[in-house]
Design a protein around this motif. Sequence first.
Motif, PDB file in Angstrom:
ATOM      1  N   MET A  33      21.170  63.402 -36.431  1.00 48.53           N
ATOM      2  CA  MET A  33      20.547  62.214 -37.026  1.00 48.53           C
ATOM      3  C   MET A  33      19.765  62.537 -38.303  1.00 48.53           C
ATOM      4  SD  MET A  33      21.312  59.405 -35.359  1.00 48.53           S
ATOM      5  CE  MET A  33      20.050  58.141 -35.522  1.00 48.53           C
ATOM      6  N   VAL A  77      22.326  59.343 -43.148  1.00 50.48           N
ATOM      7  CA  VAL A  77      22.138  58.563 -41.920  1.00 50.48           C
ATOM      8  C   VAL A  77      20.875  57.735 -42.062  1.00 50.48           C
ATOM      9  CG1 VAL A  77      21.733  58.641 -39.426  1.00 50.48           C
ATOM     10  CG2 VAL A  77      23.222  60.358 -40.497  1.00 50.48           C
ATOM     11  N   PHE A 112      25.956  54.982 -42.053  1.00 53.63           N
ATOM     12  CA  PHE A 112      26.446  56.315 -42.423  1.00 53.63           C
ATOM     13  C   PHE A 112      27.066  56.227 -43.816  1.00 53.63           C
ATOM     14  CE2 PHE A 112      26.501  55.849 -37.899  1.00 53.63           C
ATOM     15  CZ  PHE A 112      25.986  57.050 -37.409  1.00 53.63           C
ATOM     16  N   VAL A 128      28.304  60.990 -44.818  1.00 54.82           N
ATOM     17  CA  VAL A 128      27.597  61.964 -43.962  1.00 54.82           C
ATOM     18  C   VAL A 128      28.545  63.121 -43.645  1.00 54.82           C
ATOM     19  CG1 VAL A 128      26.452  62.327 -41.755  1.00 54.82           C
ATOM     20  CG2 VAL A 128      26.147  60.164 -42.971  1.00 54.82           C
TER      21      VAL A 128
END
Lengths: 367, 400
Positions: free
Chosen positions: B194, B199, B218, B221
Amino acid sequence: MNFELSDEQRMLSDSLTRFLADKYDFEKRRKYMGLEGGLDRDIWTGFAELGIFALPFSEDEGGLGGSSVETMIVGEAMGRALANEPWAEAMAIAPALLQAGSAEQRAGLAEGIIGGEIMPTWAHLEPGMIDRGEDIQTAEQGGKLSGTKTVVTFGAEADLIFVTAKGADGLGLYLVRKGADSMEARAYKTQDGKRAAEITFDGTPCEPLTGGVSAETAIGMAEARALSASIAEALGCMEVAIDETVEYIKGREQFGRPIGSFQALQHIAAGAVVEKEQVRSMAMYASVMCEDEDETARDLALSSAKVKMCDASRNVGQMSIQLHGGVGMTMEYAIGHYFKRLTMLEIAWGDRDFHMDRLCEAGGLAA
Amino acid sequence: MELKFTPEEEAFRMEVREFIEANLPDETREHLKKGNAPTKDMTVQWHKALHEKGWATPRWPAEWGGPGWSVTQMYIFQQENQRAGAPDPQGFNVGMIGPVLIQFASDEMKKKFLPKIASLDYWFCQGFSEPGAGSDLASLKTSAKWDEEGQQWIVNGQKTWTTYAQHADWIFLLVRTSNEGKKQEGISFLLVDMTSPGVEVHPIQTMDGGHEINSVFFTDVKVPAENLIGEVNKGWTYAKFLLGNERLGAPRVGSSQAKLEQLKEIAKERIVRGKPLWDHPRFRDKYVEAQVELKALEMTVMRVLSSMQAGADQSKPDPATSVIKIKGAQMVQRMTELFVEMAGEQALPWTDGEEGDNARIGPYWAERAAPNYFNYRKSSIYGGSDQVQKGIISKAILGL
């Protein structure tokens, strides 16, 4: 904790299911219902030869020493076949009521029941008794019975009638043989294809069951076991009702496609499965709890199972007719007969209100 | 068939009960008894206490730190923990991603993740639903594209209804890795840190005023290759396995039993129209009907567990779990309705936050009565709605 059946129990289920598939399909059932007395004694003998009547009796009594789990297995299969015979009277009620008798009485009668020579029934309810808790009016005096009993299952055909009556020392259980003097049995068909009778005793000679547990205790056991058996029977009926309905909606075409492809119908059927599975769980619970030594815990557990069974019976029965549409209304189709049996089972051994009352008065199940 | 517990199992029950009694902080107990959800700290504290005892992951095999309990022991533990009003072990870790890794991941991945999942050093959240993929989960669009140069996955998209994403260290994600063939055949299962750049967590306030759920965004990522579970494009199989487990955990029978007990206790004290609520026949009917339904559910759960113990195939979802999911949700919801009905007008005042900062006008349990009723409408929606479960029953059991 273990909900699995033993190998022997599975074999019992398989052999009875095979027997019923062979001897008790819907057409054969219709034939038996048309016979005098509404049954074929060869079927009864066949049940005995399968050993099912030996299951509930102890080894001392010449039986197999089974438990109510075996009765549940039998009940489910009988429910699936819509069997009409008083199998529960033989398997669940007679062994319990006989506990009020002496060792000789038990052994003597057990032998006949196990062998299929004696088909028993129980004359318990009386006219006007719409609640099971009301007073029994039938009385015994000097070895003779007087009074009237209502809806006695196969009352005119049974070889042996267990009678609940008031004797000199309070509530008692008495035995009356078929064709006894001063007894009149007015026989009729029931809504779900069985036979029953109004029986009037007018100085009918009888034999008291004495030397065992009290009549109250034996009656409590008999009612608990009969109720448990009827829940298993209802489960069997629900299974077939759902199967038949699903088969029907897969085959029936309207609007150019099988109606089973419509989500509205699928969800109704799936909802019935959910209810039926809850009843399966409760049938297992009831079959184990109906032998509990704590009578209060036993009765409350059975009441809870019955309330669930009533709700599910109505749901499954009504949805089965609805999804069959017009043909569901006919005598010709099996589904109506399952619906009728389920409806009668709702009433048997105390209806929903009776059992809700019992639970509410006790403040519910024990935690 | 045997429903009674053996003396050994009863002894085990006492051991569990005593452990909870001795170790569950009063503050947590009181907080939950009022109908509140546990705070993150409360869940972490209790999860870690259970983990230290070896009890946080009851259904895991001993090899990965499970206690080696029988199904009956697992059932007893769960029931006691819920009846004592303790937080459950963190469900996304213990009941969802843990079992998926155990069943489908490489040994290397298991070694890397399972110990920290078990200890809750990693808090996992679940990245399944998307704005355009709810009941039709397989239509999900969040993509993972293979970056040949960096030998990594690049994730783009949005997940939603993500419970406790604000607490999470990791998220397990269903991502689209192929648009070929059936939509179920192009989905893969990824673990994402995370704290990765790109994120973003946005809170969603629910109608009860609480903050449990979130949207998670996202944007490019980067996810290392080794964070993919099992095989590429096989994620749907793993997800179905996970959802079967989720449904089995859904009924919370012990918790509903505790609620019923609490309800009875309160109803005996609460005077309504001149007599205790408990003595009102209409209340008693509702109470008993709920109890009957809960008993049937308890038996159904035990039946499914018993068939698992007897060796039913655990890699495939059991359709009976759909029955349990539907009835479990119904019971949890029914309890919340009964609390609102019991509270009457005292259910009215709105309080902000988890601990009321408005003046409380009713008894301790009334403040959360209405918010919980509102909040628990979720239980027949998440984990596959009632209608999705009925679809599963229609297909898998009835063949319609």
